[in-house]
Design a protein around this motif. Structure first.
Motif, PDB file in Angstrom:
ATOM      1  N   ARG A 102       0.722   4.450   2.368  1.00  0.00           N
ATOM      2  CA  ARG A 102       1.110   4.345   3.771  1.00  0.00           C
ATOM      3  C   ARG A 102       2.550   4.806   4.004  1.00  0.00           C
ATOM      4  O   ARG A 102       2.943   5.059   5.141  1.00  0.00           O
ATOM      5  CB  ARG A 102       0.948   2.903   4.262  1.00  0.00           C
ATOM      6  CG  ARG A 102      -0.491   2.491   4.448  1.00  0.00           C
ATOM      7  CD  ARG A 102      -0.598   1.078   4.967  1.00  0.00           C
ATOM      8  NE  ARG A 102      -1.979   0.737   5.299  1.00  0.00           N
ATOM      9  CZ  ARG A 102      -2.377  -0.463   5.688  1.00  0.00           C
ATOM     10  NH1 ARG A 102      -1.492  -1.440   5.799  1.00  0.00           N
ATOM     11  NH2 ARG A 102      -3.644  -0.679   5.966  1.00  0.00           N
ATOM     12  N   HIS A 103       3.322   4.895   2.923  1.00  0.00           N
ATOM     13  CA  HIS A 103       4.714   5.315   3.036  1.00  0.00           C
ATOM     14  C   HIS A 103       4.904   6.791   2.693  1.00  0.00           C
ATOM     15  O   HIS A 103       6.042   7.249   2.577  1.00  0.00           O
ATOM     16  CB  HIS A 103       5.587   4.440   2.149  1.00  0.00           C
ATOM     17  CG  HIS A 103       5.629   3.013   2.601  1.00  0.00           C
ATOM     18  ND1 HIS A 103       6.577   2.525   3.470  1.00  0.00           N
ATOM     19  CD2 HIS A 103       4.802   1.972   2.324  1.00  0.00           C
ATOM     20  CE1 HIS A 103       6.337   1.244   3.704  1.00  0.00           C
ATOM     21  NE2 HIS A 103       5.277   0.885   3.020  1.00  0.00           N
TER      22      HIS A 103
ATOM     23  N   GLU B  50       7.123   7.417  -1.808  1.00  0.00           N
ATOM     24  CA  GLU B  50       6.330   6.297  -1.320  1.00  0.00           C
ATOM     25  C   GLU B  50       6.886   4.953  -1.783  1.00  0.00           C
ATOM     26  O   GLU B  50       6.966   3.997  -1.010  1.00  0.00           O
ATOM     27  CB  GLU B  50       4.879   6.444  -1.778  1.00  0.00           C
ATOM     28  CG  GLU B  50       4.191   7.669  -1.199  1.00  0.00           C
ATOM     29  CD  GLU B  50       2.800   7.871  -1.775  1.00  0.00           C
ATOM     30  OE1 GLU B  50       2.332   6.998  -2.535  1.00  0.00           O
ATOM     31  OE2 GLU B  50       2.176   8.900  -1.457  1.00  0.00           O
TER      32      GLU B  50
ATOM     33  N   ALA C  52      -4.332   2.732   8.595  1.00  0.00           N
ATOM     34  CA  ALA C  52      -3.018   2.729   9.241  1.00  0.00           C
ATOM     35  C   ALA C  52      -2.933   3.709  10.403  1.00  0.00           C
ATOM     36  O   ALA C  52      -2.283   3.424  11.411  1.00  0.00           O
ATOM     37  CB  ALA C  52      -1.927   3.055   8.216  1.00  0.00           C
TER      38      ALA C  52
ATOM     39  N   TRP D  90       0.876  -1.176   0.000  1.00  0.00           N
ATOM     40  CA  TRP D  90       0.000   0.000   0.000  1.00  0.00           C
ATOM     41  C   TRP D  90       0.915   1.229   0.000  1.00  0.00           C
ATOM     42  O   TRP D  90       1.384   1.670   1.041  1.00  0.00           O
ATOM     43  CB  TRP D  90      -0.918  -0.002   1.224  1.00  0.00           C
ATOM     44  CG  TRP D  90      -1.765  -1.234   1.322  1.00  0.00           C
ATOM     45  CD1 TRP D  90      -1.589  -2.293   2.160  1.00  0.00           C
ATOM     46  CD2 TRP D  90      -2.914  -1.542   0.525  1.00  0.00           C
ATOM     47  NE1 TRP D  90      -2.552  -3.233   1.950  1.00  0.00           N
ATOM     48  CE2 TRP D  90      -3.385  -2.813   0.945  1.00  0.00           C
ATOM     49  CE3 TRP D  90      -3.587  -0.870  -0.499  1.00  0.00           C
ATOM     50  CZ2 TRP D  90      -4.502  -3.419   0.377  1.00  0.00           C
ATOM     51  CZ3 TRP D  90      -4.703  -1.472  -1.069  1.00  0.00           C
ATOM     52  CH2 TRP D  90      -5.151  -2.723  -0.632  1.00  0.00           C
TER      53      TRP D  90
ATOM     54  N   SER E  41      -6.197   3.085   2.721  1.00  0.00           N
ATOM     55  CA  SER E  41      -4.971   2.467   3.248  1.00  0.00           C
ATOM     56  C   SER E  41      -4.326   3.355   4.305  1.00  0.00           C
ATOM     57  O   SER E  41      -3.756   2.848   5.286  1.00  0.00           O
ATOM     58  CB  SER E  41      -3.987   2.163   2.114  1.00  0.00           C
ATOM     59  OG  SER E  41      -3.370   3.330   1.609  1.00  0.00           O
ATOM     60  N   ILE E  42      -4.415   4.671   4.124  1.00  0.00           N
ATOM     61  CA  ILE E  42      -3.883   5.584   5.142  1.00  0.00           C
ATOM     62  C   ILE E  42      -4.767   5.559   6.383  1.00  0.00           C
ATOM     63  O   ILE E  42      -4.270   5.459   7.518  1.00  0.00           O
ATOM     64  CB  ILE E  42      -3.773   7.008   4.587  1.00  0.00           C
ATOM     65  CG1 ILE E  42      -2.742   7.069   3.456  1.00  0.00           C
ATOM     66  CG2 ILE E  42      -3.398   7.986   5.698  1.00  0.00           C
ATOM     67  CD1 ILE E  42      -2.662   8.420   2.773  1.00  0.00           C
TER      68      ILE E  42
ATOM     69  N   LYS F 209       0.042   8.959  12.580  1.00  0.00           N
ATOM     70  CA  LYS F 209      -0.330   7.820  13.427  1.00  0.00           C
ATOM     71  C   LYS F 209       0.140   8.025  14.864  1.00  0.00           C
ATOM     72  O   LYS F 209      -0.622   7.782  15.819  1.00  0.00           O
ATOM     73  CB  LYS F 209       0.265   6.534  12.850  1.00  0.00           C
ATOM     74  CG  LYS F 209      -0.078   5.294  13.650  1.00  0.00           C
ATOM     75  CD  LYS F 209       0.473   4.049  12.989  1.00  0.00           C
ATOM     76  CE  LYS F 209       0.074   2.808  13.790  1.00  0.00           C
ATOM     77  NZ  LYS F 209       0.538   1.557  13.131  1.00  0.00           N
TER      78      LYS F 209
ATOM     79  N   VAL G  97       2.579  10.181   7.093  1.00  0.00           N
ATOM     80  CA  VAL G  97       1.666   9.169   7.628  1.00  0.00           C
ATOM     81  C   VAL G  97       2.122   8.634   8.979  1.00  0.00           C
ATOM     82  O   VAL G  97       1.325   8.520   9.922  1.00  0.00           O
ATOM     83  CB  VAL G  97       1.476   8.032   6.606  1.00  0.00           C
ATOM     84  CG1 VAL G  97       0.717   6.858   7.234  1.00  0.00           C
ATOM     85  CG2 VAL G  97       0.727   8.551   5.383  1.00  0.00           C
TER      86      VAL G  97
END
Length: 309
Positions: A120-121, A265, A179, A117, A175-176, A129, A125
Motif C-alpha cells: 500500500r506504500h 514501501e 486500498a 501492508w 492489499s492494494i 486511489k 498507490v
C-alpha cells in the motif's frame, strides 16, 4: 518526538533486506535489539527469543514481528503485555479470529498495534486511489505472477497450512485493491491449483464483484519462470484505463506514465508506525486477509503436479 527504540523479532530475508534498512534510514527509529534463533546483527543486542529480550535486554519501545504468522500472535501478545508497541508483518496472523484478540490486547494495554501492508506504500498507490475516486469503475483485472524458486527459495513453510502458498504474494495485490477501489468487494468464485505434495495453492484464479456488480478478476501464479515477475493491476473506467505496474511503483493512465518512484514501501511502513504511535492509535485492517480466507474456504481445489524445489 523522541527516537523510538525498536527490536526486530525474526531476522530472516525480509527483515535483512527491507526492515533493517528502513529503520536505519529513518531518524525517528533506532534498531536497539534483535531476537532471532538463526541470525545476529552487529552493534545491537542479540537474543535467541523475544522472551529473553524482554527479560534481559535493553529498554525498547516497540517490536517489529517478522516471524512466521503461526507464532506471531503469541509474540505480539507477550510484547503488548510488556507495554511495547507492535508492528506485524503481513499477514498479521494465522487466522482472522486471533487478530481480534490482538486488537483487544492493544486497547487494554494502551499500545499501538499496526497490521502492516507494505504494498500500500508503493509509490503510485496513493495517486491511483485519488484518480479512481473521481471515476466510475467498470472492470478490474489483477495479474500477480512470480517464480517461487526465486522469491521464496527453500521456504518450505509456504506450502504448509497457514503458509498461504501463492497468496503470500497475492495478498499484496489484494492489499492494494482494497486500498484503491472506491467500494468493498466480495468473492464469488475461486479456482485453486494445489500441488499433490503441498497444502497450499501454487496458483489461483479469483472472481469478485463489488456492490454495483463491477467484475474484479485476479490471477495469481507462482510458476512464472524465465521472465521478470508480473505485478500489475488494470482498472477500466468511464474516463480511461488506469494501470499500476511493478507492484504499484508505476502509475499509468491510458498507457502514459504518470508517476514512478523507487522501492520505498518499508520506509512508508515505518513512517506510518511512528505516526500511529505519536497519535496513540492502532491500524488493524484485515480486509486483504479476509479475501484470502474466503478464497481458501470457497475455492475449488484442483490437484496439480507435485512441487519440487
Amino acid at each position: 518526538m523522541d527516537t523510538l527504540r525498536l527490536a526486530i523479532v525474526g531476522y530472516g530475508k525480509i527483515a535483512r533486506d527491507q526492515h533493517h534498512p528502513a529503520i536505519a534510514n529513518d531518524p525517528r527509529h533506532r534498531l536497539t535489539a534483535v531476537a532471532s534463533r538463526n541470525a545476529s546483527v552487529p552493534e545491537v543486542a542479540n537474543f535467541e527469543s523475544l522472551e529473553a529480550l524482554l527479560e534481559q535486554g535493553p529498554e525498547i519501545d516497540a517490536v517489529s514481528l517478522c516471524t512466521p504468522a503461526g507464532v506471531r500472535t503469541q509474540q505480539a501478545r507477550l510484547a503488548m503485555a510488556h507495554g511495547k508497541h507492535v508492528m506485524l508483518e503481513k499477514p498479521p496472523g494465522a487466522t482472522l479470529a486471533e487478530i481480534e484478540t490482538l486488537r483487544e490486547d492493544a486497547e487494554r494495554h494502551g499500545v499501538t498495534l499496526f497490521a502492516s501492508w507494505h504494498s500500500r506504500h508503493a509509490h503510485g498507490v496513493a495517486g491511483a486511489k485519488r484518480w479512481l475516486a473521481e471515476r466510475q469503475v467498470r472492470r478490474v483485472d489483477i495479474e500477480w505472477k512470480e517464480d517461487v524458486r526465486v522469491w521464496h527459495p527453500g521456504q518450505a513453510w509456504i506450502w504448509q497450512p497457514g503458509g498461504m502458498g501463492v497468496f503470500d504474494p497475492g495478498i499484496n495485490a489484494l492489499s492494494i485493491a482494497t486500498a484503491i477501489l472506491p467500494r468493498p468487494f466480495h468473492l464469488v468464485d475461486a479456482q485453486l491449483q494445489v500441488p499433490g505434495n503441498c497444502q497450499t495453492p501454487i496458483a489461483a484464479s479469483l472472481d469478485f464483484v463489488d456492490g454495483e456488480n463491477v467484475p474484479i478478476h485476479a490471477e495469481f501464479d507462482f510458476r512464472q519462470q524465465g521472465t521478470p515477475p508480473i505485478w500489475e493491476i488494470h482498472v477500466e473506467t468511464d474516463a480511461g484505463r488506469m494501470t499500476l505496474e511493478a507492484g504499484g511503483r508505476r502509475l499509468l493512465i491510458d498507457g502514459k506514465l504518470q508517476q514512478e518512484g523507487p522501492d520505498a514501501e518499508y520506509a512508508g511502513l515505518y513512517a506510518r508506525f511512528a505516526e500511529l504511535i505519536a497519535e496513540g492509535r492502532s491500524d488493524v485492517d484485515v480486509s486483504p486477509f479476509r479475501h484470502v480466507a474466503d478464497s481458501l474456504m470457497l475455492g475449488y481445489r484442483h490437484t496439480v503436479e507435485d512441487f519440487i524445489e
